[in-house]
Enzyme design. Sequence first.
Site, PDB file in Angstrom:
ATOM      1  N   TYR A   1      57.093 -32.938  -1.827  1.00 38.63           N
ATOM      2  CA  TYR A   1      57.925 -34.120  -1.569  1.00 38.63           C
ATOM      3  C   TYR A   1      57.787 -35.195  -2.652  1.00 38.63           C
ATOM      4  O   TYR A   1      58.385 -36.262  -2.537  1.00 38.63           O
ATOM      5  CB  TYR A   1      57.544 -34.742  -0.213  1.00 38.63           C
TER       6      TYR A   1
ATOM      7  N   LYS B   1      48.780 -21.747   1.328  1.00 39.53           N
ATOM      8  CA  LYS B   1      49.338 -20.477   0.840  1.00 39.53           C
ATOM      9  C   LYS B   1      48.647 -20.162  -0.486  1.00 39.53           C
ATOM     10  O   LYS B   1      49.280 -19.914  -1.517  1.00 39.53           O
ATOM     11  CB  LYS B   1      50.872 -20.640   0.696  1.00 39.53           C
TER      12      LYS B   1
ATOM     13  N   ASP C   1      52.047 -18.515   6.780  1.00 46.02           N
ATOM     14  CA  ASP C   1      52.923 -17.552   7.464  1.00 46.02           C
ATOM     15  C   ASP C   1      52.250 -17.038   8.739  1.00 46.02           C
ATOM     16  O   ASP C   1      52.838 -16.994   9.815  1.00 46.02           O
ATOM     17  CB  ASP C   1      53.371 -16.409   6.530  1.00 46.02           C
TER      18      ASP C   1
ATOM     19  N   ASP D   1      55.641 -30.211   7.928  1.00 53.31           N
ATOM     20  CA  ASP D   1      56.995 -30.480   8.425  1.00 53.31           C
ATOM     21  C   ASP D   1      57.472 -29.293   9.269  1.00 53.31           C
ATOM     22  O   ASP D   1      57.947 -29.459  10.403  1.00 53.31           O
ATOM     23  CB  ASP D   1      57.940 -30.711   7.232  1.00 53.31           C
TER      24      ASP D   1
ATOM     25  N   ASP E   1      57.810 -28.851  13.699  1.00 54.95           N
ATOM     26  CA  ASP E   1      59.024 -28.515  14.460  1.00 54.95           C
ATOM     27  C   ASP E   1      58.765 -27.306  15.362  1.00 54.95           C
ATOM     28  O   ASP E   1      59.215 -27.272  16.507  1.00 54.95           O
ATOM     29  CB  ASP E   1      60.214 -28.221  13.528  1.00 54.95           C
TER      30      ASP E   1
HETATM   31  C1  IPM Z   1      60.605 -35.220   9.182  1.00 60.91           C
HETATM   32  C2  IPM Z   1      61.912 -34.965   8.470  1.00 60.91           C
HETATM   33  C3  IPM Z   1      61.868 -35.468   7.041  1.00 60.91           C
HETATM   34  C4  IPM Z   1      60.780 -34.679   6.318  1.00 60.91           C
HETATM   35  C5  IPM Z   1      63.197 -35.369   6.275  1.00 60.91           C
HETATM   36  C6  IPM Z   1      64.312 -36.097   6.974  1.00 60.91           C
HETATM   37  C7  IPM Z   1      63.073 -35.885   4.874  1.00 60.91           C
HETATM   38  O1  IPM Z   1      62.242 -33.621   8.553  1.00 60.91           O
HETATM   39  O2  IPM Z   1      60.164 -36.376   9.237  1.00 60.91           O
HETATM   40  O3  IPM Z   1      60.025 -34.274   9.726  1.00 60.91           O
HETATM   41  O4  IPM Z   1      61.031 -33.569   5.834  1.00 60.91           O
HETATM   42  O5  IPM Z   1      59.676 -35.187   6.233  1.00 60.91           O
HETATM   43 MN    MN Z   2      60.974 -32.475   9.899  1.00 63.73          MN
END
Ligand code: IPM
Ligand code: MN
Length: 358
Positions: free
Chosen positions: A143, A194, A227, A251, A255
């Site tokens: 990032y 990784k 992975d 990230d 999720d």
């Molecule tokens: C998060 C989001 C952000 C990230 C995006 C919107 C840049 O997915 O906060 O999880 O990847 O950090």
């Molecule tokens: Mn995210």
Amino acid sequence: MAERSRSAKRIAIIPGDGIGKEVIPEAVKVLKAAAAAGGRELALTEFDWGADRYLRDGTTLPADAPEMFRRDFDAILLGALGDPRVPGNQHGSDILIGLRFKLDLYVNARPCELFDRRLTPLKDRTEKDINFIVFRENTEGLYSGVGGFFKKGTADEIATQEDINTRKGVERIIRYAFEFARGRGLKRVCMSDKSNALAFGHDLWQRVFTEVRREYTEIESSHMYIDNLLMQMMRDPSQFQVIVTCNLFGDIASDLGAGLIGGLGLAPSGNIHPGEVSLFEPVHGSAPDIAGKNIANPMGAVLAAGMMCAYLGWTAEAQNIEKAVRAAIREGKTTADIGGPLGTRQVGDWLANRVASS
Ligand code: IPM
Ligand code: MN
Ligand code: NAD
């Protein structure tokens, strides 16, 4: 310090885009109710940064914003940034990643706790099986924005995106994960990278982890390649208590973690620099597919406000908020994504009432 803790907490509110503009007002409603119930004072200031403003006058993150937040605020509560009219998410990167980097919010804490067994898609899993936290490095990695184009738009185009890993950055997030585990009496920390493919940056993660873990001999530390980690999170989440990983993998893992506890509507996060102004937000994005319909689940944003209270030392208020969310889930006072009949605002109202009457 004592003086500061007695005074009003100064909170910046950035609703942002899409459902951010729906869930943040509900989180604020619940936050205000919790503060009132605890006899606490809040000073809220709203910022209209987001796609509308960006498309109107080009504003993303004003140059003096980081300094202003450090000087004038205790914490920031943010909804989400992202809009189909801004395909590259320029404003989102400038504001969200800009604040993470410029305020040096190196800890992205993303708890994944199953509040009710009915919410997990995993067969035969219960509350005791899913309760871990992902610590995502939040100030470097892929990032960092280092890279560029060469011969852009031609058949010979080259695009690079550098993965920046610093000794300081890797060590402080790994150390934070161990300190968190020690502070909570947790037994297991798993570092994920990784390093079998990324021979330089993730070799650094390996070496730092090996070094730091020696200081925490009471904690069982393990390593998994990313992975395998994602597969194991789904196959048997009960093996995890604390996961620490780099920016991009965190990230993705968070999720997946949200998916295990009932979806993105329920997942909160904190972008933290210990002792400094820090930023709290739901894990989800602006969800353009459901925006403007009063159906978004506000609980991730509400729980993020709860995490913010805990960070600010408002322990009773944080507990009050979390207890209200648990009660709402138990009693089916929820939005449709987790099976309930209510709208975004109705869930916010219910939670605020509950918090006020506790
Ligand atoms: C998060 C989001 C952000 C990230 C995006 C919107 C840049 O997915 O906060 O999880 O990847 O950090
Ligand atoms: Mn995210
Ligand atoms: P998203 O998190 O916005 O949505 C993913 C899926 O989850 C969608 O089906 C959505 O309807 C559902 N969902 C998300 N939050 C929900 C909620 N509170 N209640 C019910 N359902 C919910 O991810 P996306 O679709 O990949 O991204 C949409 C936009 O948001 C993009 O512009 C992206 O860049 C941005 N984004 C921003 C942030 C942030 O600001 N922190 C985080 C992630 C994505």
